[in-house]
Design a protein around this motif. Structure first.
Motif, PDB file in Angstrom:
ATOM      1  N   GLU A   6       0.831  -1.202   0.000  1.00 23.45           N
ATOM      2  CA  GLU A   6       0.000   0.000   0.000  1.00 23.45           C
ATOM      3  C   GLU A   6       0.868   1.256   0.000  1.00 23.45           C
ATOM      4  N   LEU A   7       1.964   1.227   0.744  1.00 24.39           N
ATOM      5  CA  LEU A   7       2.885   2.367   0.774  1.00 24.39           C
ATOM      6  C   LEU A   7       3.545   2.566  -0.581  1.00 24.39           C
ATOM      7  N   THR A   8       4.074   1.507  -1.155  1.00 26.08           N
ATOM      8  CA  THR A   8       4.761   1.663  -2.441  1.00 26.08           C
ATOM      9  C   THR A   8       3.784   2.056  -3.545  1.00 26.08           C
ATOM     10  N   ALA A   9       2.572   1.534  -3.497  1.00 30.91           N
ATOM     11  CA  ALA A   9       1.572   1.893  -4.516  1.00 30.91           C
ATOM     12  C   ALA A   9       1.183   3.365  -4.397  1.00 30.91           C
ATOM     13  N   ALA A  10       0.992   3.851  -3.181  1.00 30.78           N
ATOM     14  CA  ALA A  10       0.637   5.258  -2.991  1.00 30.78           C
ATOM     15  C   ALA A  10       1.765   6.167  -3.465  1.00 30.78           C
ATOM     16  N   ALA A  11       2.998   5.804  -3.157  1.00 30.52           N
ATOM     17  CA  ALA A  11       4.142   6.610  -3.591  1.00 30.52           C
ATOM     18  C   ALA A  11       4.290   6.584  -5.108  1.00 30.52           C
ATOM     19  N   GLU A  12       4.090   5.428  -5.712  1.00 30.57           N
ATOM     20  CA  GLU A  12       4.173   5.329  -7.187  1.00 30.57           C
ATOM     21  C   GLU A  12       3.107   6.201  -7.846  1.00 30.57           C
ATOM     22  N   ARG A  13       1.897   6.184  -7.280  1.00 29.99           N
ATOM     23  CA  ARG A  13       0.800   6.980  -7.839  1.00 29.99           C
ATOM     24  C   ARG A  13       1.140   8.469  -7.796  1.00 29.99           C
ATOM     25  N   PHE A  14       1.648   8.933  -6.644  1.00 31.61           N
ATOM     26  CA  PHE A  14       2.029  10.337  -6.513  1.00 31.61           C
ATOM     27  C   PHE A  14       3.184  10.644  -7.469  1.00 31.61           C
ATOM     28  N   ALA A  15       4.162   9.761  -7.550  1.00 32.36           N
ATOM     29  CA  ALA A  15       5.306   9.971  -8.446  1.00 32.36           C
ATOM     30  C   ALA A  15       4.857  10.053  -9.902  1.00 32.36           C
ATOM     31  N   ASP A  16       3.931   9.202 -10.291  1.00 33.40           N
ATOM     32  CA  ASP A  16       3.416   9.253 -11.660  1.00 33.40           C
ATOM     33  C   ASP A  16       2.750  10.596 -11.947  1.00 33.40           C
ATOM     34  N   ARG A  17       2.033  11.110 -10.973  1.00 32.37           N
ATOM     35  CA  ARG A  17       1.388  12.413 -11.156  1.00 32.37           C
ATOM     36  C   ARG A  17       2.426  13.527 -11.249  1.00 32.37           C
ATOM     37  N   LEU A  18       3.490  13.409 -10.461  1.00 32.83           N
ATOM     38  CA  LEU A  18       4.572  14.396 -10.551  1.00 32.83           C
ATOM     39  C   LEU A  18       5.233  14.342 -11.921  1.00 32.83           C
ATOM     40  N   ARG A  19       5.479  13.149 -12.431  1.00 37.36           N
ATOM     41  CA  ARG A  19       6.116  12.997 -13.749  1.00 37.36           C
ATOM     42  C   ARG A  19       5.252  13.573 -14.867  1.00 37.36           C
ATOM     43  N   ALA A  20       3.941  13.457 -14.703  1.00 34.77           N
ATOM     44  CA  ALA A  20       3.021  13.916 -15.747  1.00 34.77           C
ATOM     45  C   ALA A  20       2.687  15.399 -15.634  1.00 34.77           C
ATOM     46  N   ALA A  21       3.048  16.021 -14.539  1.00 32.70           N
ATOM     47  CA  ALA A  21       2.691  17.420 -14.304  1.00 32.70           C
ATOM     48  C   ALA A  21       3.507  18.356 -15.185  1.00 32.70           C
ATOM     49  N   PRO A  22       2.878  19.429 -15.632  1.00 29.32           N
ATOM     50  CA  PRO A  22       3.640  20.436 -16.395  1.00 29.32           C
ATOM     51  C   PRO A  22       4.636  21.154 -15.478  1.00 29.32           C
ATOM     52  N   GLN A  23       5.668  21.674 -16.076  1.00 26.37           N
ATOM     53  CA  GLN A  23       6.704  22.358 -15.317  1.00 26.37           C
ATOM     54  C   GLN A  23       6.122  23.459 -14.448  1.00 26.37           C
ATOM     55  N   SER A  24       5.147  24.189 -14.960  1.00 32.12           N
ATOM     56  CA  SER A  24       4.567  25.287 -14.184  1.00 32.12           C
ATOM     57  C   SER A  24       3.931  24.783 -12.893  1.00 32.12           C
ATOM     58  N   ARG A  25       3.327  23.623 -12.930  1.00 33.41           N
ATOM     59  CA  ARG A  25       2.708  23.037 -11.727  1.00 33.41           C
ATOM     60  C   ARG A  25       3.781  22.598 -10.735  1.00 33.41           C
ATOM     61  N   LEU A  26       4.854  22.028 -11.260  1.00 31.80           N
ATOM     62  CA  LEU A  26       5.965  21.635 -10.395  1.00 31.80           C
ATOM     63  C   LEU A  26       6.559  22.863  -9.709  1.00 31.80           C
ATOM     64  N   GLU A  27       6.716  23.936 -10.468  1.00 30.17           N
ATOM     65  CA  GLU A  27       7.291  25.168  -9.924  1.00 30.17           C
ATOM     66  C   GLU A  27       6.395  25.819  -8.878  1.00 30.17           C
ATOM     67  N   ARG A  28       5.081  25.611  -8.990  1.00 30.28           N
ATOM     68  CA  ARG A  28       4.142  26.222  -8.042  1.00 30.28           C
ATOM     69  C   ARG A  28       4.044  25.450  -6.734  1.00 30.28           C
ATOM     70  N   GLY A  29       4.868  24.458  -6.548  1.00 35.68           N
ATOM     71  CA  GLY A  29       4.906  23.802  -5.252  1.00 35.68           C
ATOM     72  C   GLY A  29       4.771  22.297  -5.249  1.00 35.68           C
ATOM     73  N   ALA A  30       4.343  21.708  -6.354  1.00 38.25           N
ATOM     74  CA  ALA A  30       4.173  20.250  -6.371  1.00 38.25           C
ATOM     75  C   ALA A  30       5.509  19.539  -6.171  1.00 38.25           C
ATOM     76  N   ALA A  31       6.560  20.035  -6.822  1.00 42.06           N
ATOM     77  CA  ALA A  31       7.876  19.405  -6.681  1.00 42.06           C
ATOM     78  C   ALA A  31       8.403  19.579  -5.263  1.00 42.06           C
ATOM     79  N   ALA A  32       8.211  20.743  -4.686  1.00 38.53           N
ATOM     80  CA  ALA A  32       8.666  20.983  -3.310  1.00 38.53           C
ATOM     81  C   ALA A  32       7.937  20.065  -2.336  1.00 38.53           C
ATOM     82  N   GLU A  33       6.664  19.846  -2.561  1.00 42.32           N
ATOM     83  CA  GLU A  33       5.890  18.942  -1.700  1.00 42.32           C
ATOM     84  C   GLU A  33       6.399  17.511  -1.844  1.00 42.32           C
ATOM     85  N   GLY A  34       6.694  17.104  -3.065  1.00 39.12           N
ATOM     86  CA  GLY A  34       7.246  15.770  -3.291  1.00 39.12           C
ATOM     87  C   GLY A  34       8.598  15.590  -2.629  1.00 39.12           C
ATOM     88  N   LEU A  35       9.442  16.614  -2.691  1.00 41.27           N
ATOM     89  CA  LEU A  35      10.763  16.536  -2.069  1.00 41.27           C
ATOM     90  C   LEU A  35      10.647  16.489  -0.550  1.00 41.27           C
TER      91      LEU A  35
END
Length: 109
Positions: A6-35
């Motif tokens: 369950e932990l690895t699946a939840a992390a993979e799901r979030f990681a997939d969303r981060l990979r698919a996110a546009p750069q502007s979304r990552l810059e607005r805080g998604a990448a910082a939250e992931g880190l």
């Protein structure tokens, strides 16, 4: 041994969303939250595996690497929890899953 899928699946799901996110979304805080999440999971894994030793801080490898950092940190924690001796706190796994889901919600993805 505990089932940590369950932990690895939840992390993979979030990681997939981060990979698919546009750069502007990552810059607005998604990448910082992931880190932040990756660092927290890595710290928890190190504390469980090496009690008494100060944990190292996961470096910031950039917004395009954060998804991979998250997956690695979650896998490390999952393995540490999976192989924990009998009697280890069961709540650690539930709390880690909760942290992943909450971070994903805060990320706006």
């Amino acid at each position: 041994m505990r089932d940590t899928s369950e932990l690895t699946a939840a992390a993979e799901r979030f990681a997939d969303r981060l990979r698919a996110a546009p750069q502007s979304r990552l810059e607005r805080g998604a990448a910082a939250e992931g880190l932040r999440l990756a660092r927290e999971l890595a710290t928890r894994a190190q504390r469980a595996e090496f009690p008494g030793r100060p944990p190292l801080t996961m470096p910031d490898a950039g917004m395009f690497a954060v998804a991979d950092q998250l997956v690695v940190a979650a896998a490390d924690l999952a393995e540490t929890l999976r192989t924990a001796p009998a009697g280890a706190p069961e709540g650690d796994l539930d709390e880690a899953v909760r942290l992943v889901r909450e971070a994903e919600g805060r990320s706006g993805l």
